[in-house]
Design an enzyme around this catalytic site. Structure first.
Site, PDB file in Angstrom:
ATOM      1  N   LYS A  59       0.877  -1.179   0.000  1.00 49.18           N
ATOM      2  CA  LYS A  59       0.000   0.000   0.000  1.00 49.18           C
ATOM      3  C   LYS A  59       0.910   1.223   0.000  1.00 49.18           C
ATOM      4  CE  LYS A  59      -3.895   2.004   2.596  1.00 49.18           C
ATOM      5  NZ  LYS A  59      -4.794   1.823   3.760  1.00 49.18           N
ATOM      6  N   SER A  69      -9.675   2.074   2.905  1.00 46.03           N
ATOM      7  CA  SER A  69      -8.784   2.832   2.061  1.00 46.03           C
ATOM      8  C   SER A  69      -7.774   1.990   1.288  1.00 46.03           C
ATOM      9  CB  SER A  69      -8.014   3.829   2.932  1.00 46.03           C
ATOM     10  OG  SER A  69      -7.178   3.142   3.846  1.00 46.03           O
ATOM     11  N   SER A  86     -10.052  -0.409   6.990  1.00 42.48           N
ATOM     12  CA  SER A  86      -9.450  -0.254   5.662  1.00 42.48           C
ATOM     13  C   SER A  86      -8.791  -1.499   5.092  1.00 42.48           C
ATOM     14  CB  SER A  86      -8.423   0.881   5.685  1.00 42.48           C
ATOM     15  OG  SER A  86      -9.085   2.115   5.751  1.00 42.48           O
TER      16      SER A  86
END
Lengths: 481, 95, 483
Positions: free
Chosen positions: C76, C151, C175
């Site tokens: 990420k 997210s 997330s």
């Protein structure tokens, strides 16, 4: 109207750790810009703080030294504001639960009295970087070497009533942190910085007046001047019908005036909250006891001991105890010479003025404690007089060796041989026959005054080496005779 | 108690955010709806409850006072917008 | 080749069926061809990947082994990667080449994992739809018109699209788990403090936690094994030994007490999801688990508390983005304040700015007690609820999300509507508990997840239950059409 001045001080002391409070960067002063700024100090994205154990230990040491309650569960909080020397946009500090709670300091004043000043709290925080304003075509340069240096902010109660008291308080703190070895006390390098909260009120009024904070005053002399200047400004302002506005001000020593800081014009809302990157600091009793065991004898105890053990006055004792180096020096001299009052006098007066003249600290003194002690021994055993001792002291200061060597080399040994003194006196009296006649004709009261003249002449004739007591006795009998 | 446009301007200033004039009404409305959500907390009885700042309630670990960092200025400043003579540059700061 | 899980890849590499280099090239080619449809990557690190793959092959050749040695993954884009852009999905960090590696990145690299790239995400991890990225919305491989969740939407979409078997992600309010649910993956948010946050760009420090996203619990165990562990650079990291997560996967769940909170089945929950949750409960019951109804009375208060605490911490965490030492700086600032305000105003997107302002307000003089402190008290109530529940049960089960993935744009401009979707996930962050989402069926062709929560440091238990479930169901094996 009679005005009363009210002063409270916030003193920032840089703790003498090797590394920063939350990172492994060095804390050395004066390095090339930004060479001691690590990822953490720069506030890079993703970095996290880890607390330096030594900073905690030093803060606890200070707390114990001022008899304060130690925050055994203390918490770091973020103080949020934007400033270029504050890389993260917040300063890690302590708010609600500081490491050191209420304590006090006894400060010796010039009149020989002791005043107790309350310490509200002392907390750990990180120092900011530095803004350099010159030479960048209208830009400011930021050096973050200092960012993250551990600070202990010591906040006093508004207990001081004059600039002199404020200075005495700062000096006491200065001496204490150096005693403890937790701060080098170098004010020129910013190791100890002072914010002064100053207000005035009509004498007798209970409520405090509106205060102004004078930021970053960095010498004992400027603290006194800045406070006095600010006090004058506030009194004049009020007497002219104005009102003091709560403000942060800067002292300009060149103009001897304070002015409002533009960057602090708007009231800040610091939005303190517990720093989620740090956990509560828990100080166990065992840690506390370990630190307590390492506490050296502190100025107040030392002062009291000097009074009791050596029979010194409060003033002499507190001056001698005011720095660890000076106290150690004094005690060494006493241990050699065995006469505390004589030692106190020489350390405070002769050595004091020598250091003052040469701008030296006591640990740089050109005369060692061993040398001075050795010389005092010679005073005590009548080898030299007090007057000759000053000559010997100066010679020691210019590196001519020990007192004995100097006395020997320069032939300063006091003459105690009665025959020799008698011969010198006879010669002197013969040379001053007229005065001898006058003396013998004079009454008792006049003789007293005239006697001093003969002593002076005798000492002069012996180049100061004749034992003064013997000179007195022999002279008396010769003149009477 | 709803935020007014002027409140939003004050908050934006506190947070050092330059708000686009045209977005102000929408931002004000959004903040009010979020704070409206937050206001639902007031109905919860929290008398005598200690606030919880860290889920695990552990204590701070301390590191030894050892210098572990070396000078990395060149690498760190290679990503900076403006530097000169090793200093970060910003528009003139007035004390 | 691209359908293989981490476990299968490890076996294939060990058996010399293919090399890490071959695998890496195949996957990179596939990403280059198909990712334009999904937009799951912000940066591809092809050169790095190939050199890491070759190095891993060399280590294998010299006799080394390891589940992650030569395994392709992605990070990420809020895990700092030295010399490689680490954008956080923001214009603010579009030019930010991190000067160091996050602990997670360094640990996985040391284990021999091959980094294919950095995945797309909601800007600064603030969002539940991956629509707030500066690099554009991520599409859900199951239906390209729908969001993948957020997210960690990029990590989830990339794994769901079979671009790679697993990716790192972070979870502040759901997330990892919510995008896992939306894309038919298994995702684990570990106990707070289990995975180091050093180098993981903070959104809300007391809630953020890194974890794995993969297709199976077995793979999550492998990736978590490489991520977890004490880190002296993170004061909130916990110094507890890391168990062997793969070793406990096959433990029987006979007699396991599973609690199902009655509050989870409120009118906000899509009844079709409720039904799938009940099906999963029945499945676990068949495996010997004992089901109990429990109560989490403060569950409903979690959303307002979370949307005060997270923005409050964020407002402070994001102050360092000021255009001075790194990142975006506005053109020709006229003075210092202008530099700050425009760099931040232009560099941050709308949702980030909203949360910064909410947070600044919640901490400001006169509002701190009513907002921030109140929220922290509610936080304790929520933790207390869980502590009480775990006296009675070993694991808590419920839906991961109240609804399946919505259409891109459906909730734009209505932050509250998006916040309410976090109902089931944020309590684990507030309490710091580990939570896992696993595939449990489909609604209108969109995946649905079931969430499992366990006491502190019981990640192994969560992976064990999910693995046993996956041995007896095939939801997790379904592949989106076109991938």
């Amino acid at each position: 109207m009679q005005w009363e001045v009210v002063i409270g001080l916030e003193i920032h002391t840089q703790l003498a750790t090797q590394s920063k409070i939350f990172s492994g960067s060095a804390t050395t002063f004066g390095s090339e810009p930004n060479t001691q700024a690590s990822l953490v100090d720069l506030g890079m994205p993703g970095v996290l703080p880890v607390l330096n154990q030594e900073a905690v230990r030093m803060a606890v040491m200070f707390g114990l030294a001022i008899d304060a309650e130690i925050g055994q569960h203390n918490v770091f909080a973020r103080k949020n504001y934007f400033y270029p020397d504050l890389p993260k946009g917040y300063q890690i500090s302590q708010m609600e639960l500081p490491i050191v709670g209420k304590g006090y300091l006894d400060i010796p004043l010039e009149d020989g009295t002791i005043k107790r000043v309350g310490v509200t709290r002392a907390h750990l925080e990180e120092d900011a970087g530095k803004s350099l304003h010159e030479e960048f075509n209208g830009a400011t340069g930021i050096d973050l070497n200092r960012a993250g240096t551990p600070l202990l902010e010591i906040v006093s109660e508004p207990d001081m009533r004059s600039a002199k008291e404020a200075v005495a308080y700062v000096k006491t703190i200065h001496a204490l942190v150096r005693y403890l070895g937790i701060c080098d006390g170098n004010m020129a390098e910013g190791s100890l910085r002072c914010d002064c909260n100053v207000s005035v009120r009509p004498k007798g009024q209970v409520e405090y007046g509106t205060r102004c904070e004078i930021k970053n005053v960095n010498s004992f002399r400027f603290i006194e001047k800045a406070i006095n200047t600010e006090v004058r400004r506030q009194i004049e302002l009020i007497e002219d019908g104005g009102k003091v506005i709560q403000q942060t001000r800067l002292y300009d020593p060149n103009k001897d005036e304070t002015r409002a800081m533009r960057s602090k014009e708007e009231a800040n809302d610091y939005r303190y909250f517990p720093d989620p990157d740090l956990l509560p600091v828990v100080i166990e009793d065992s840690f506390l006891n370990d630190v307590r065991a390492t506490l050296p004898e502190l100025p107040p105890q030392k002062r009291e001991r000097f009074q009791a053990q050596f029979g010194l006055s409060v003033y002499d004792a507190s001056v001698l105890a005011s720095s660890r180096e000076q106290a150690d020096y004094f005690e060494k001299v006493v241990s050699i010479a065995g006469d505390a009052k004589l030692a106190a006098n020489w350390v405070m007066v002769e050595l004091g003025s020598l250091l003052n003249k040469q701008g030296l600290e006591i640990d740089e003194a050109p005369v060692t404690a061993e040398q001075l002690g050795g010389m005092l021994l010679r005073i005590k055993d009548n080898t030299i007089s007090g007057k000759i001792a000053k000559t010997v002291f100066e010679a020691m200061a210019s590196g001519e060796g020990s007192a004995d060597e100097i006395i020997d080399k320069r032939g300063l040994k006091q003459v105690t041989d009665s025959g020799a003194i008698s011969a010198v006196l006879d010669e002197m009296l013969a040379a001053n026959a007229e005065q001898v006649e006058q003396y013998r004709a004079a009454d008792e009261a006049k003789r007293g005054k005239m006697f001093g003249f003969f002593v002076g002449q005798a000492m002069k004739a012996s180049k100061g080496k004749a034992n003064p007591q013997q000179v007195n006795e022999l002279l008396k009998s010769k003149l009477e005779g | 108690m709803a935020l007014e446009r002027s409140d939003v301007e004050k908050i934006a200033h506190l947070a050092h955010l330059d708000l686009v004039e045209a977005d102000l009404p929408q931002t004000t409305a959004a903040l009010n709806s979020i704070l409206g959500l937050a206001d639902q907390m007031q109905a919860v009885n929290t008398d005598g409850i200690e606030p919880l700042a860290h889920p695990l309630e552990a204590n701070q670990r301390l590191r030894a006072d050892v210098v572990t960092e070396v000078n990395n200025r060149e690498a760190y400043q290679s990503i900076a917008p403006a530097v000169e003579n090793g200093l970060y540059l910003v528009p003139k700061v007035i004390d | 080749m691209h359908h293989m899980t981490l476990a299968e890849i490890a076996r294939g590499l060990a058996d010399k069926k293919f090399s890490s280099e071959e695998l890496t090239k195949t996957l990179l080619a596939r990403i280059n061809a198909l990712d334009p449809k999904v937009n799951s990557f912000i940066s591809l690190t092809e050169e790095l990947a190939l050199s890491q793959a070759k190095a891993a092959d060399a280590r294998r050749a010299s006799g080394e082994n390891g589940a992650l040695l030569g395994a392709p993954i992605a990070h990420k884009d809020l895990f700092c990667t030295q010399g490689i852009r680490t954008s956080c999905g923001s214009k603010m960090l579009d030019n930010f080449k991190a000067p160091y590696d996050a602990t997670v990145v360094a640990k996985l690299a040391a284990a021999g994992a091959v980094t294919l790239g950095k995945t797309n995400m909601d800007e600064f991890a603030m969002g539940s739809a991956n629509e707030s990225s500066y690099y554009g919305a991520v599409k859900n491989p199951w239906n390209l018109e729908h969001v993948p969740g957020g997210s960690s939407g990029g990590s989830a979409a990339a794994v769901a699209a079979r671009f790679l078997p697993a990716a790192t992600a972070t979870d502040t309010g759901g997330s990892i788990r919510q995008p896992a649910a939306f894309t038919n993956l298994t995702g684990l948010k570990p106990t707070y403090g289990r995975v180091s946050r050093w180098g993981m760009i903070a959104y809300a420090s007391s809630l953020d936690q890194g974890g794995p996203l993969a297709r199976t619990a077995e793979d999550c165990a492998i990736l978590l094994q490489g991520m977890a562990g004490f880190d002296k650079q993170d004061s909130t990291s916990i110094d507890e030994p890391v168990p062997d997560y793969s070793a406990s996967l096959n433990t029987s769940i006979k007699g396991l007490r599973i609690g199902v909170p009655k509050e989870y089945f409120s009118p906000g929950l899509d009844p079709r999801i409720a039904e799938l949750v009940h099906n999963s409960v029945k499945e676990l019951e068949k495996l010997g688990a004992v089901i109990k109804e429990i109560s989490l009375p403060n569950n409903q208060h979690a959303i307002p508390a979370y949307y005060v605490i997270a923005p409050a911490e964020a407002s402070s965490n994001l102050s360092r983005f000021d255009g001075v030492r790194f990142g975006y700086r506005c053109e020709n600032p006229k003075d210092l304040t202008d530099l700050y305000k425009r760099s931040r105003g232009e560099g941050f997107g709308a949702e980030v700015q909203r949360r910064i302002m909410v947070g600044a307000y919640a901490l400001s003089a006169g509002y701190y007690d009513a907002y921030y402190l109140k929220a922290q008290k509610i936080r304790r109530l929520i933790k207390n609820d869980f502590m009480a529940a775990f006296e009675e049960v070993d694991v808590i089960l419920g839906p991961t999300t109240p609804n399946p993935a919505w259409k891109i744009g459906a909730k734009t401009g209505d932050p509250i509507a998006e916040y309410l979707e976090d109902l089931y996930t944020i309590t684990a962050n507030l309490a710091g508990l580990p939570g896992l989402s696993m595939p449990a069926g489909f609604v209108d062709g969109l995946p649905v997840g079931v969430q499992l929560l366990a006491p502190y440091f019981q990640e192994g238990r969560l992976l064990n239950v999910a693995h046993q479930y996956q041995l007896n169901t095939d939801w997790h094996t379904r592949t989106p059409t076109g991938f």
